[in-house]
Design a protein around this motif. Structure first.
Motif, short mmCIF file in Angstrom:
data_model
loop_
_atom_site.label_atom_id
_atom_site.label_comp_id
_atom_site.label_asym_id
_atom_site.label_seq_id
_atom_site.Cartn_x
_atom_site.Cartn_y
_atom_site.Cartn_z
N GLY A 28 0.78 -1.22 0.00
CA GLY A 28 0.00 0.00 0.00
C GLY A 28 0.81 1.27 0.00
N VAL A 29 2.08 1.17 -0.36
CA VAL A 29 2.97 2.33 -0.38
C VAL A 29 3.13 2.83 -1.81
N ARG A 30 2.98 4.14 -2.01
CA ARG A 30 3.19 4.72 -3.33
C ARG A 30 4.68 5.00 -3.49
N ALA A 31 5.25 4.43 -4.53
CA ALA A 31 6.69 4.56 -4.75
C ALA A 31 6.96 4.76 -6.23
N MET A 32 7.83 5.73 -6.53
CA MET A 32 8.12 6.04 -7.94
C MET A 32 9.57 6.48 -8.06
N ILE A 33 10.23 5.98 -9.08
CA ILE A 33 11.61 6.36 -9.35
C ILE A 33 11.65 7.31 -10.54
N LYS A 34 12.37 8.41 -10.36
CA LYS A 34 12.60 9.37 -11.44
C LYS A 34 14.05 9.24 -11.88
N THR A 35 14.27 9.03 -13.16
CA THR A 35 15.61 8.89 -13.70
C THR A 35 16.05 10.22 -14.33
N GLY A 36 17.22 10.22 -14.93
CA GLY A 36 17.73 11.44 -15.54
C GLY A 36 18.92 11.98 -14.79
N ASN A 37 19.14 13.30 -14.90
CA ASN A 37 20.30 13.93 -14.28
C ASN A 37 20.21 13.99 -12.77
#
Length: 264
Positions: A28-37
């Motif tokens: 139930g945890v919202r998790a998101m990875i942002k890539t890039g610089n």
């Protein structure tokens, strides 16, 4: 509880993180990875929620995702059933995590070969807990002794859970003088080293140093069985190949290791 942002080196976020995200989302945890610089991991949570059915944990790439669940499963409002899929990579590391959690008071039991039940409402029991010395660090000292002198390592975990505890066998096959007792490990300079064939499936952390020793040995050595080496803090297979080329050694790069052409 709250919203958290974790930042770090770009390579950290290039490593496979989908099993981690999958675990968190099931809880139930919202998790998101942002890539890039400027890569980051954003987590928004009110704590763990009981998953629908078992928490399915993939161990194909690493045992760390399973260890992370075990070491953080305290003070839950529900019993947590963890189902491990696939054959484990380096399963001994997860066994060490489970052993430490149990020492600290965690009640767990395997209800099947691949299902672990963790009881609810548990707190860490205060106390002093002893763990094994780090075998991969000990290997660095032993390897230096094998080419330059002598070393004695006290309290070596002869029957330890760490897969890297097998390194005395690798040194023996290389022709290094090794003496292992229930109290210490002594390693002495090898007059000459010979080639080996070694499967690194369960002990990939031995790879960089063992590869250097193989480059100093006579003949062709094959280190294999560990395609997951490409997922480490660097692609260890390609980086070690670069290092050995600086030693004027020829290597054949494979998907699961290296064929190292040692001394003629």
């Amino acid at each position: 509880p709250g919203k958290h942002e974790l930042t770090g080196d770009r390579r950290l976020f290039e490593r496979p993180q989908e099993p981690l995200l999958h675990n968190l989302r099931q809880l139930g945890v919202r998790a998101m990875i942002k890539t890039g610089n400027n890569p980051s991991l954003t987590i928004q949570s009110n704590g763990w929620n009981k998953p629908r059915g078992a928490l399915v944990v993939d161990r194909t790439i690493s045992s760390q995702f399973a260890s992370a669940v075990i070491l953080n499963a305290w003070e839950l409002s529900f019993p947590l059933l963890v189902r491990f899929t696939s054959e484990a990579v380096s399963p001994s590391y997860m066994a060490m995590s489970l052993d430490l959690a149990r020492q600290a008071g965690m009640q767990t039991k395997f209800v099947s070969d691949n299902e672990l039940l963790i009881a609810q409402e548990q707190s860490v029991r205060p106390g002093n807990y002893q763990t094994e010395i780090d075998a991969s660090s000990a290997f660095a000292i032993a390897a230096l002794a094998s080419v330059a002198g002598k070393a004695e390592i006290f309290d070596f975990p002869v029957n330890g859970l760490q897969p890297d505890c097998v390194f005395p066998k690798a040194l023996t096959q290389l022709g290094v003088k090794v003496n292992l007792t229930n109290k210490s490990l002594s390693v002495s300079l090898a007059e000459k080293m010979k080639c080996i064939n070694w499967n690194l499936k369960d002990c990939p952390d031995l790879f960089p140093i063992l590869a250097v020793l193989c480059a100093l040995a006579e003949g062709d050595s094959l280190l294999h069985g560990a395609p997951h080496l490409t997922y480490k803090e660097s692609n260890r297979i390609s980086k070690v190949a670069e290092l050995l080329s600086l030693m004027d050694r020829d290597v054949d790069v494979r998907t699961d290791g290296l064929l190292i052409h040692g001394k003629n």
